[in-house]
Design a protein around this motif. Structure first.
Motif, PDB file in Angstrom:
ATOM      1  N   ALA A  14       0.836  -1.207   0.000  1.00  0.00           N
ATOM      2  CA  ALA A  14       0.000   0.000   0.000  1.00  0.00           C
ATOM      3  C   ALA A  14       0.859   1.241   0.000  1.00  0.00           C
ATOM      4  CB  ALA A  14      -0.908   0.004   1.220  1.00  0.00           C
ATOM      5  N   ALA A 288      -2.806   0.288  12.873  1.00  0.00           N
ATOM      6  CA  ALA A 288      -1.741   0.875  12.069  1.00  0.00           C
ATOM      7  C   ALA A 288      -0.627   1.342  12.993  1.00  0.00           C
ATOM      8  CB  ALA A 288      -2.260   2.042  11.238  1.00  0.00           C
ATOM      9  N   ALA A 310       2.150  -7.480   8.869  1.00  0.00           N
ATOM     10  CA  ALA A 310       1.513  -7.882   7.615  1.00  0.00           C
ATOM     11  C   ALA A 310       0.592  -9.068   7.827  1.00  0.00           C
ATOM     12  CB  ALA A 310       2.590  -8.218   6.576  1.00  0.00           C
ATOM     13  N   GLY A 315      -1.409  -1.988   9.114  1.00  0.00           N
ATOM     14  CA  GLY A 315      -0.674  -1.138   8.195  1.00  0.00           C
ATOM     15  C   GLY A 315       0.487  -0.443   8.885  1.00  0.00           C
ATOM     16  N   ALA A 354       5.108  -2.244   3.790  1.00  0.00           N
ATOM     17  CA  ALA A 354       4.890  -0.983   4.490  1.00  0.00           C
ATOM     18  C   ALA A 354       4.982   0.189   3.509  1.00  0.00           C
ATOM     19  CB  ALA A 354       5.910  -0.816   5.617  1.00  0.00           C
ATOM     20  N   PHE A 370      -4.443   3.957   7.183  1.00  0.00           N
ATOM     21  CA  PHE A 370      -4.314   2.509   7.359  1.00  0.00           C
ATOM     22  C   PHE A 370      -5.185   1.990   8.498  1.00  0.00           C
ATOM     23  CE2 PHE A 370       0.237   2.597   5.498  1.00  0.00           C
ATOM     24  CZ  PHE A 370      -0.282   2.463   4.219  1.00  0.00           C
ATOM     25  N   ARG A 376      -8.747  -0.110   3.952  1.00  0.00           N
ATOM     26  CA  ARG A 376      -7.795  -1.204   3.812  1.00  0.00           C
ATOM     27  C   ARG A 376      -7.984  -1.919   2.481  1.00  0.00           C
ATOM     28  NH1 ARG A 376      -3.581  -1.041   5.948  1.00  0.00           N
ATOM     29  NH2 ARG A 376      -3.358  -3.284   6.142  1.00  0.00           N
TER      30      ARG A 376
END
Length: 418
Positions: A14, A288, A310, A315, A354, A370, A376
């Motif tokens: 992301a 996050a 992960a 996030g 990340a 996040f 998401r």
């Protein structure tokens, strides 16, 4: 050597652009010279010497302190393979060493923070001549505490800290937070930091700091923080920062971010940023993590922390000091530490899924995005939509800050897929 575990199906790399930009409050003025406050931040030297390795082992700090001994620190102290950081992240009891009611002192600030936040656990003071401080019972030494506490807040000058850490180990405390500066960030304090590290590692005691701002556990109502902590609403964003000023500004920013936990790691004499990241991944409610790094830390531990996040759908956004040539020169000139190979560090971060932040504003906005479940990634590679957002297949017109095909220009020319 593998940098990460394989990501589960559906986890994307992301890269979201910042949502907004505002100035953060001005950094606090240095103070409290009795604890080395004049030597704190911005970006103090976190390393004993330029490019020095910290020599941590490969396991994250999330299991019992009685784990087998495996690794050595940079100064030769043997390090337990795993330490338990929960006593510092979710404390049930606290003792403040150097307890006093002198306005502006670290001890007074922590005791006031705990009272204002409504901490429900036991609180003791430790002072050789005081019986009570802020209506809390005091004992002469850590060894005389009625019971081992989860979190020992050490608010005394640097030369006396290693002896207190040794007492904390003997009493069986869960962990310690050390505010004082005057350790590895200055030449005359490097031997003192080595002593602190060896005592803590020999006893399996996790230590946050020295030369940091401490830990704020919002859900536990436990602001073990060296600055006055405002009332905070529990949320899903955690932050790990090697800079005390960046963390202080994050708390004071008016961005509408609800924090879960904040950690100011300081010199990282015992516990590194990767260790904190791995431990936060195990806590309930973290959505996050924002990481502000001044050094490369231990790559294996950082990779382990990123992998855990992960796997749990957490996030992570990372901002690294010295990413630009000017920043690297500034870091080297100001701290005496090498910024490290940014290409390698960034590759590790992005390979683990990340996001790489451009500045502190970007860092906080990425973490806030996040932490929002509706923002998401979905398993099919798309993003969940809020009500009223364009339907799939809609192609926005090109315009300022927008490119054909629905890609939005982010800070510093980055592009985030929408």
């Amino acid at each position: 050597m593998a940098l990460r575990r394989p990501l589960r199906a559906g986890v994307r790399r992301a890269r979201l652009p910042a949502l907004e930009r505002r100035r953060t409050p001005a950094a606090r003025a240095a103070r409290r010279p009795d604890l080395g406050g004049h030597q704190r931040d911005p970006a103090p030297d976190r390393e004993p010497r330029a490019g020095a390795s910290r020599g941590r082992g490969d396991a994250a700090l999330t299991a019992a302190r009685a784990a087998p001994v495996q690794a050595r620190s940079a100064h030769g102290a043997r390090r337990p393979a795993e330490l338990d950081l929960r006593p510092l992240l979710v404390p049930r009891s606290v003792a403040v060493v150097g307890a006093n009611d002198r306005p502006g002192s670290y001890a007074d600030t922590v005791l006031r923070n705990l009272e204002r936040a409504g901490f429900e656990g036991d609180i003791w003071g430790v002072h050789p001549t005081r019986d009570r401080v802020h209506d809390r019972e005091c004992v002469p030494s850590v060894l005389e505490l009625p019971e081992p506490v989860d979190a020992l807040v050490v608010a005394i000058p640097a030369p006396k800290v290693p002896a207190v850490i040794a007492d904390a180990v003997e009493r069986g405390c869960g962990g310690a937070i050390v505010f004082a500066a005057g350790f590895g960030e200055v030449a005359e304090g490097r031997e003192l930091e080595r002593e602190l590290r060896e005592v803590a590692l020999a006893g399996g005691l996790p230590v946050c700091g020295p030369n940091g701002n401490g830990v704020v556990s919002v859900g536990s109502r436990a602001p073990l923080w060296g600055d006055s902590a405002p009332p905070l609403r529990p949320g899903r964003v955690a932050m790990v920062s090697q800079s005390g000023n960046v963390a202080v500004n994050a708390i004071g920013s008016r961005r509408g971010i609800d924090f879960h936990t904040l950690v100011s790691t300081g010199n990282q004499a015992v516990i590194g940023a990767g260790d904190w990241l791995a431990a936060l991944a195990e806590l309930e409610g973290v959505g996050a993590v924002a990481m502000f790094c001044e050094s490369d830390d231990d790559g294996a531990r950082l990779a382990e922390g990123l992998a855990r996040c992960a796997e749990r759908g957490i996030g992570v956004a990372v901002l690294k000091v010295g990413s630009s040539r000017a920043g690297a020169r500034s870091a080297a000139a100001h701290t005496g530490a090498l910024a490290g190979d940014q290409r390698v560090f960034r590759a590790l971060i992005e390979e683990a899924g990340a996001a790489w932040a451009a500045d502190p504003h970007d860092l906080l906005e990425l973490a806030r995005a996040f932490a929002e479940p509706r923002a998401r990634p979905r398993g099919d590679g798309g993003l969940r939509r809020r009500a009223g957002t364009p339907a799939p297949g809609h192609r926005p017109q090109a315009g300022p800050g927008r490119r054909p095909g629905g890609r939005v220009e982010g800070p510093a020319g980055r592009r985030g897929g929408m």
